[in-house]
Design an enzyme around this catalytic site. Structure first.
Site, PDB file in Angstrom:
ATOM      1  N   CYS A 174       0.569  28.192   5.822  1.00 45.22           N
ATOM      2  CA  CYS A 174      -0.983  27.985   6.015  1.00 45.22           C
ATOM      3  C   CYS A 174      -1.131  26.536   5.431  1.00 45.22           C
ATOM      4  O   CYS A 174      -0.950  25.522   6.264  1.00 45.22           O
ATOM      5  CB  CYS A 174      -1.889  28.815   5.013  1.00 45.22           C
ATOM      6  SG  CYS A 174      -3.388  28.646   5.396  1.00 45.22           S
ATOM      7  N   HIS A 186      -0.153  34.455   6.257  1.00 49.27           N
ATOM      8  CA  HIS A 186       0.066  34.727   4.988  1.00 49.27           C
ATOM      9  C   HIS A 186       0.779  36.350   5.103  1.00 49.27           C
ATOM     10  O   HIS A 186       0.690  36.829   6.008  1.00 49.27           O
ATOM     11  CB  HIS A 186      -1.198  35.194   4.047  1.00 49.27           C
ATOM     12  CG  HIS A 186      -1.452  33.603   3.826  1.00 49.27           C
ATOM     13  ND1 HIS A 186      -1.244  32.795   2.601  1.00 49.27           N
ATOM     14  CD2 HIS A 186      -3.002  32.950   4.138  1.00 49.27           C
ATOM     15  CE1 HIS A 186      -1.924  31.716   2.721  1.00 49.27           C
ATOM     16  NE2 HIS A 186      -3.078  31.974   3.720  1.00 49.27           N
TER      17      HIS A 186
END
Length: 490
Positions: A333, A431
């Site tokens: 991310c 994630h």
């Protein structure tokens, strides 16, 4: 508004007293009895979040509690989520959607609006489930936060629900914590507390009994039970980084995570922390990055600021040395965004508007935009075509030629992330990568572990939730708890 007997709230004398764990335990215990129970936390402040089926964002603790209830996470379970992005400010998320960022003083005035969202969510849950199991935040005795409180007694008073007060005996001073908390409550709030749970006890319970007798006589309130200290219980931390590791023997892959000031979703690393073949190290300020097989740049709530902090600590040079010696580098991310050449924040979403140079390890540029991407996804890792599940929580749009070598191909047809030409650097927006057994094994082999032991992290979490429910059965007064929930004792 009265919902007594259907809503039960767990508050704590301190942060990390065991509120999240106790709510998780009670949720699974009730679910095993066939009770339709749902978790609820009015307000959560955390950088660890989960994506719900309805495309919103809630605290990860409530997602785990939803699993304990055998439910899919929903935004009503955590209607107000605060994600700190500076030392004095946070992004405010209402019903799963980011609405604004504000400092603490402005949010104090905003609480009346937030309370409307809290009560609306609670009302919907109370209408749909037999028991709403509520988790408070911090302590109800924070004098400076009492006005307009929506997280603890302010909420309990608004919905007229009973409260259990939990305290951690392992840190010491448990009787002072419990009695002192009661002393700082108003008369009506004190009356609302129906009993105590003492958490993390080690030793002979007979030696504690005189103190329990004194506590009950002093306060006129029952001790509902004493939960033992469990050293090998591994559920996702709500906010603080959990650095405990499972006992490990034999050769291990060395994985290093630089801890940046606004690190987010560090629960990504829990499967590695528990993996028997991984030695996971979190490295903080003032520490050099040790030699490693794999360095992972984590998610971040303020990517440009964290990138500056990484450089100030000299970690950028350490990362380049790591790559020169053949190490592998993964960005997740915000970590992916750092790996690129430039990062642009024209709207000032994460601080002052402007642009920053990235690490230049992938031919990418990222522009932060107001709309946040929130998705649960499935796909396949480019490494070994390993199946995976994960979730996206990001505001950036990334472009560049490195995207032609994606890290992941999603089932919806989109490509995600990128890999370097030499294969030593990889980044993804997803994630939860390491929670998928096949993807975790593929990544560990990529990082240098030849023979990988497959670990089912989801099964480990489910096992620990069941263990928590067993502790409720063995150590708490289940008759009183059922009465507080308005359930028959049978």
């Amino acid at each position: 508004m009265s919902d007594r007997g259907r809503t039960l709230m767990v508050q704590g004398t301190t942060s990390d007293a065991g509120k999240s764990t106790l709510v998780t335990a009670l949720c699974r215990w009730l679910a095993r009895r066939g009770v339709a129970v749902v978790p609820f936390k009015p307000q959560n402040m955390a950088l660890n979040s989960a994506v719900t089926a309805d495309g919103g964002e809630i605290g990860r603790a409530q997602a785990v509690q939803a699993q304990a209830c055998r439910l899919a996470p929903h935004t009503d379970m955590n209607p107000v989520l605060l994600k700190p992005n500076t030392d004095i400010g946070a992004q405010v998320i209402i019903h799963g959607r980011a609405v604004t960022s504000m400092d603490a003083a402005a949010y104090h005035d905003y609480k009346r609006v937030a309370m409307e969202a809290v009560l609306a969510s609670h009302g919907r849950l109370a209408a749909a489930y037999r028991v709403v199991m509520v988790e408070g935040a911090g302590s109800p005795a924070e004098i400076n936060l009492r006005a307009n409180d929506i997280a603890n007694m302010g909420f309990a008073e608004a919905v007229d629900c009973p409260v259990i007060l939990v305290a951690d005996i392992d840190r010491g001073g448990v009787f002072a914590h419990l009695v002192g908390t009661l002393e700082l409550l108003s008369d009506s709030e004190r009356e609302r507390v129906r009993g105590f749970v003492i958490n993390r006890f080690r030793g002979d319970i007979a030696l504690l009994q005189p103190g329990l007798d004194w506590l009950e006589a002093r306060t006129g309130k029952p001790v509902l039970g004493v939960l033992p200290y469990v050293s090998d219980l591994h559920l996702e931390a709500e906010d603080a980084i959990d650095t405990r590791q499972a006992a490990k023997v034999g050769p291990r892959l060395k994985v290093v995570v630089p801890v940046l000031p606004r690190i987010s979703n560090h629960t990504d690393f829990d499967p590695l922390r528990l993996h028997p073949q991984v030695e996971l190290s979190f490295v903080g300020p003032g520490q050099a990055l040790p030699s490693a097989d794999l360095i992972v740049l984590p998610g971040s709530k303020s990517v440009r600021a964290d990138l500056a902090a990484l450089r100030e600590r000299g970690w950028d040079e350490a990362i380049l040395r790591h790559l020169r010696y053949g190490g592998r580098l993964l960005g997740i991310c915000g970590g992916l965004q750092m790996l690129g050449e430039r990062l642009h924040d024209p709207l000032g979403l994460e601080g002052a508007a402007g642009s920053s140079a990235g690490l230049g390890l992938l031919a990418l540029e990222t522009t932060l935009e107001a709309d946040k991407q929130l998705r649960n996804v499935q796909g396949r890792l480019s490494l070994e075509d390993a199946p995976l599940s994960g979730y996206e929580i990001h505001a950036g749009v990334t472009r560049g030629e490195a995207l032609a070598r994606p890290a992941v191909v999603l089932d919806d047809g989109r490509a995600d992330g990128a890999r370097s030409v030499d294969g030593n650097v990889m980044g993804t927006y997803l994630h939860g990568l390491f929670e998928s057994t096949a993807a975790c094994s593929a990544l560990l082999r990529w990082a240098g572990l030849r023979e990988v032991q497959a670990v089912d992290y989801q099964a480990l979490r489910e096992r620990d939730i069941e263990r928590l429910a067993d502790l409720v059965e063995r150590h708490l007064d289940t008759g009183r708890l059922l009465a507080l929930c308005g359930e028959p004792h049978a």
